[in-house]
Design a protein around this motif. Sequence first.
Motif, PDB file in Angstrom:
ATOM      1  N   ASP A  94       0.901  -1.043   0.000  1.00  0.00           N
ATOM      2  CA  ASP A  94      -0.073  -0.105   0.144  1.00  0.00           C
ATOM      3  C   ASP A  94       0.908   1.139  -0.032  1.00  0.00           C
ATOM      4  O   ASP A  94       1.254   1.623   1.053  1.00  0.00           O
ATOM      5  N   SER A  95       1.364   1.594  -1.016  1.00  0.00           N
ATOM      6  CA  SER A  95       2.376   2.756  -1.049  1.00  0.00           C
ATOM      7  C   SER A  95       1.619   4.179  -1.093  1.00  0.00           C
ATOM      8  O   SER A  95       2.200   5.157  -1.289  1.00  0.00           O
ATOM      9  N   GLN A  96       0.288   4.274  -1.084  1.00  0.00           N
ATOM     10  CA  GLN A  96      -0.281   5.453  -0.976  1.00  0.00           C
ATOM     11  C   GLN A  96       0.130   6.201   0.504  1.00  0.00           C
ATOM     12  O   GLN A  96       0.223   5.385   1.506  1.00  0.00           O
ATOM     13  N   LEU A  97       0.398   7.317   0.560  1.00  0.00           N
ATOM     14  CA  LEU A  97       0.896   8.222   1.754  1.00  0.00           C
ATOM     15  C   LEU A  97      -0.396   8.208   2.511  1.00  0.00           C
ATOM     16  O   LEU A  97      -1.503   8.882   2.108  1.00  0.00           O
ATOM     17  N   LYS A  98      -0.115   8.040   3.837  1.00  0.00           N
ATOM     18  CA  LYS A  98      -1.157   8.100   4.615  1.00  0.00           C
ATOM     19  C   LYS A  98      -0.789   8.715   6.263  1.00  0.00           C
ATOM     20  O   LYS A  98       0.388   8.172   6.329  1.00  0.00           O
ATOM     21  N   VAL A  99      -1.749   9.475   6.564  1.00  0.00           N
ATOM     22  CA  VAL A  99      -1.246   9.861   8.145  1.00  0.00           C
ATOM     23  C   VAL A  99      -1.908   8.800   8.989  1.00  0.00           C
ATOM     24  O   VAL A  99      -3.203   8.638   9.050  1.00  0.00           O
ATOM     25  N   LEU A 100      -1.227   8.106   9.926  1.00  0.00           N
ATOM     26  CA  LEU A 100      -1.677   7.279  10.624  1.00  0.00           C
ATOM     27  C   LEU A 100      -2.308   7.633  11.822  1.00  0.00           C
ATOM     28  O   LEU A 100      -3.451   7.172  12.362  1.00  0.00           O
ATOM     29  N   THR A 101      -1.568   8.693  12.631  1.00  0.00           N
ATOM     30  CA  THR A 101      -2.024   9.010  13.806  1.00  0.00           C
ATOM     31  C   THR A 101      -1.785  10.568  13.811  1.00  0.00           C
ATOM     32  O   THR A 101      -0.533  10.959  13.184  1.00  0.00           O
ATOM     33  N   LEU A 102      -2.591  11.406  14.862  1.00  0.00           N
ATOM     34  CA  LEU A 102      -2.136  12.569  15.116  1.00  0.00           C
ATOM     35  C   LEU A 102      -2.496  12.718  16.356  1.00  0.00           C
ATOM     36  O   LEU A 102      -3.771  12.745  17.012  1.00  0.00           O
ATOM     37  N   ARG A 103      -1.428  13.026  17.288  1.00  0.00           N
ATOM     38  CA  ARG A 103      -1.711  12.800  18.802  1.00  0.00           C
ATOM     39  C   ARG A 103      -1.032  14.031  19.653  1.00  0.00           C
ATOM     40  O   ARG A 103      -0.249  14.893  18.929  1.00  0.00           O
ATOM     41  N   PHE A 104      -1.441  14.356  20.643  1.00  0.00           N
ATOM     42  CA  PHE A 104      -1.346  15.554  21.554  1.00  0.00           C
ATOM     43  C   PHE A 104      -0.680  15.119  22.726  1.00  0.00           C
ATOM     44  O   PHE A 104      -1.415  14.467  23.346  1.00  0.00           O
ATOM     45  N   LEU A 105       0.659  15.525  23.027  1.00  0.00           N
ATOM     46  CA  LEU A 105       1.209  14.972  24.198  1.00  0.00           C
ATOM     47  C   LEU A 105       1.682  15.963  25.205  1.00  0.00           C
ATOM     48  O   LEU A 105       1.962  17.077  24.517  1.00  0.00           O
ATOM     49  N   THR A 106       1.835  15.887  26.488  1.00  0.00           N
ATOM     50  CA  THR A 106       2.526  16.793  27.533  1.00  0.00           C
ATOM     51  C   THR A 106       3.945  16.744  27.081  1.00  0.00           C
ATOM     52  O   THR A 106       4.488  15.904  25.905  1.00  0.00           O
ATOM     53  N   GLU A 107       4.619  17.615  27.542  1.00  0.00           N
ATOM     54  CA  GLU A 107       6.109  17.657  27.125  1.00  0.00           C
ATOM     55  C   GLU A 107       6.928  16.574  27.890  1.00  0.00           C
ATOM     56  O   GLU A 107       8.270  16.314  27.388  1.00  0.00           O
ATOM     57  N   THR A 108       6.462  15.916  28.640  1.00  0.00           N
ATOM     58  CA  THR A 108       6.989  14.392  29.191  1.00  0.00           C
ATOM     59  C   THR A 108       6.485  13.426  28.500  1.00  0.00           C
ATOM     60  O   THR A 108       6.747  12.011  28.560  1.00  0.00           O
ATOM     61  N   GLY A 109       5.742  13.319  27.428  1.00  0.00           N
ATOM     62  CA  GLY A 109       5.313  12.443  26.505  1.00  0.00           C
ATOM     63  C   GLY A 109       3.778  11.721  26.902  1.00  0.00           C
ATOM     64  O   GLY A 109       3.385  10.662  26.291  1.00  0.00           O
ATOM     65  N   GLN A 110       3.175  12.309  27.678  1.00  0.00           N
ATOM     66  CA  GLN A 110       1.830  11.845  28.305  1.00  0.00           C
ATOM     67  C   GLN A 110       0.660  12.503  27.411  1.00  0.00           C
ATOM     68  O   GLN A 110       0.714  13.496  26.815  1.00  0.00           O
ATOM     69  N   GLN A 111      -0.226  11.462  27.202  1.00  0.00           N
ATOM     70  CA  GLN A 111      -1.399  11.904  26.048  1.00  0.00           C
ATOM     71  C   GLN A 111      -2.294  12.808  26.804  1.00  0.00           C
ATOM     72  O   GLN A 111      -2.482  12.544  27.897  1.00  0.00           O
ATOM     73  N   LEU A 112      -2.875  13.704  26.247  1.00  0.00           N
ATOM     74  CA  LEU A 112      -3.575  14.851  26.693  1.00  0.00           C
ATOM     75  C   LEU A 112      -5.086  14.244  26.759  1.00  0.00           C
ATOM     76  O   LEU A 112      -5.431  13.646  25.919  1.00  0.00           O
ATOM     77  N   PRO A 113      -5.886  14.512  27.740  1.00  0.00           N
ATOM     78  CA  PRO A 113      -7.073  14.189  28.113  1.00  0.00           C
ATOM     79  C   PRO A 113      -8.061  14.690  26.779  1.00  0.00           C
ATOM     80  O   PRO A 113      -7.823  15.798  26.252  1.00  0.00           O
ATOM     81  N   ILE A 114      -9.118  13.863  26.367  1.00  0.00           N
ATOM     82  CA  ILE A 114     -10.186  14.391  25.686  1.00  0.00           C
ATOM     83  C   ILE A 114     -11.449  14.373  26.359  1.00  0.00           C
ATOM     84  O   ILE A 114     -11.805  13.547  27.219  1.00  0.00           O
ATOM     85  N   VAL A 115     -11.915  15.794  26.466  1.00  0.00           N
ATOM     86  CA  VAL A 115     -13.411  16.203  27.042  1.00  0.00           C
ATOM     87  C   VAL A 115     -14.348  16.369  26.146  1.00  0.00           C
ATOM     88  O   VAL A 115     -13.985  17.487  25.223  1.00  0.00           O
ATOM     89  N   ASP A 116     -15.452  15.775  25.812  1.00  0.00           N
ATOM     90  CA  ASP A 116     -16.492  16.340  24.952  1.00  0.00           C
ATOM     91  C   ASP A 116     -15.952  16.548  23.567  1.00  0.00           C
ATOM     92  O   ASP A 116     -16.442  17.326  22.718  1.00  0.00           O
ATOM     93  N   GLY A 117     -15.190  15.469  23.056  1.00  0.00           N
ATOM     94  CA  GLY A 117     -14.705  15.259  21.817  1.00  0.00           C
ATOM     95  C   GLY A 117     -13.309  16.371  21.336  1.00  0.00           C
ATOM     96  O   GLY A 117     -13.161  16.396  20.494  1.00  0.00           O
TER      97      GLY A 117
END
Length: 190
Positions: free
Chosen positions: A80-103
């Motif tokens: 599957d050679s088509q370019l795709k974005v797999l993930t877009l994540r938002f992290l703290t400066e220490t690498g922890q995932q930021l919480p999601i509230v109401d989407g």
Amino acid sequence: MTDHKFDNSMIVSASREEVPCPGSCQGMRYTVQAGDTLYFIARRFNVTVQQIRDANPQIVNPNLIFLGQVICIPTILQPDSQLKVLTLRFLTETGQQLPIVDGAVQLTDRVIVRATFNRPVSRAFFFLEPTGTDTCEFARLIGIDCPSAVTGVAEILWQVPPGTLGRVYVVACINNICTKSDEVLVILNV
């Protein structure tokens, strides 16, 4: 890749006349540098040691390559050679995932925005499209990254302005082929 048995290959200095060269090359030519092994070269170019060996029949012993030797790095088309974005994540400066509230991702003052791709990219552009009642809203560039060609990961450290509310997305390119991620709703409550 399961080519770890070649981790300890040797690089030997030799004169140009002694170093075998590849014939035709269906890919790119690479000059062996100090510290290279076939395993590390394969990892750098996202191919296997066996694929490099198949493209370089002049390499008789995979544990012995020469400083300055030119080898062929084959072009391997992914299924599957088509370019795709797999993930877009938002992290703290220490690498922890930021919480999601109401989407909406709940941002802090400084956020790592990390995108991963199915292929290495040459450039990644991160945008914020503000939300509001205006009929014409413009996306604002919040960062540019040129990730490692091996990993397919791009990230920026974003200094988030107070009152930010909008949609973040990334546009990534390989030469003139680009793709856009899904938009992620973000908010900074300050």
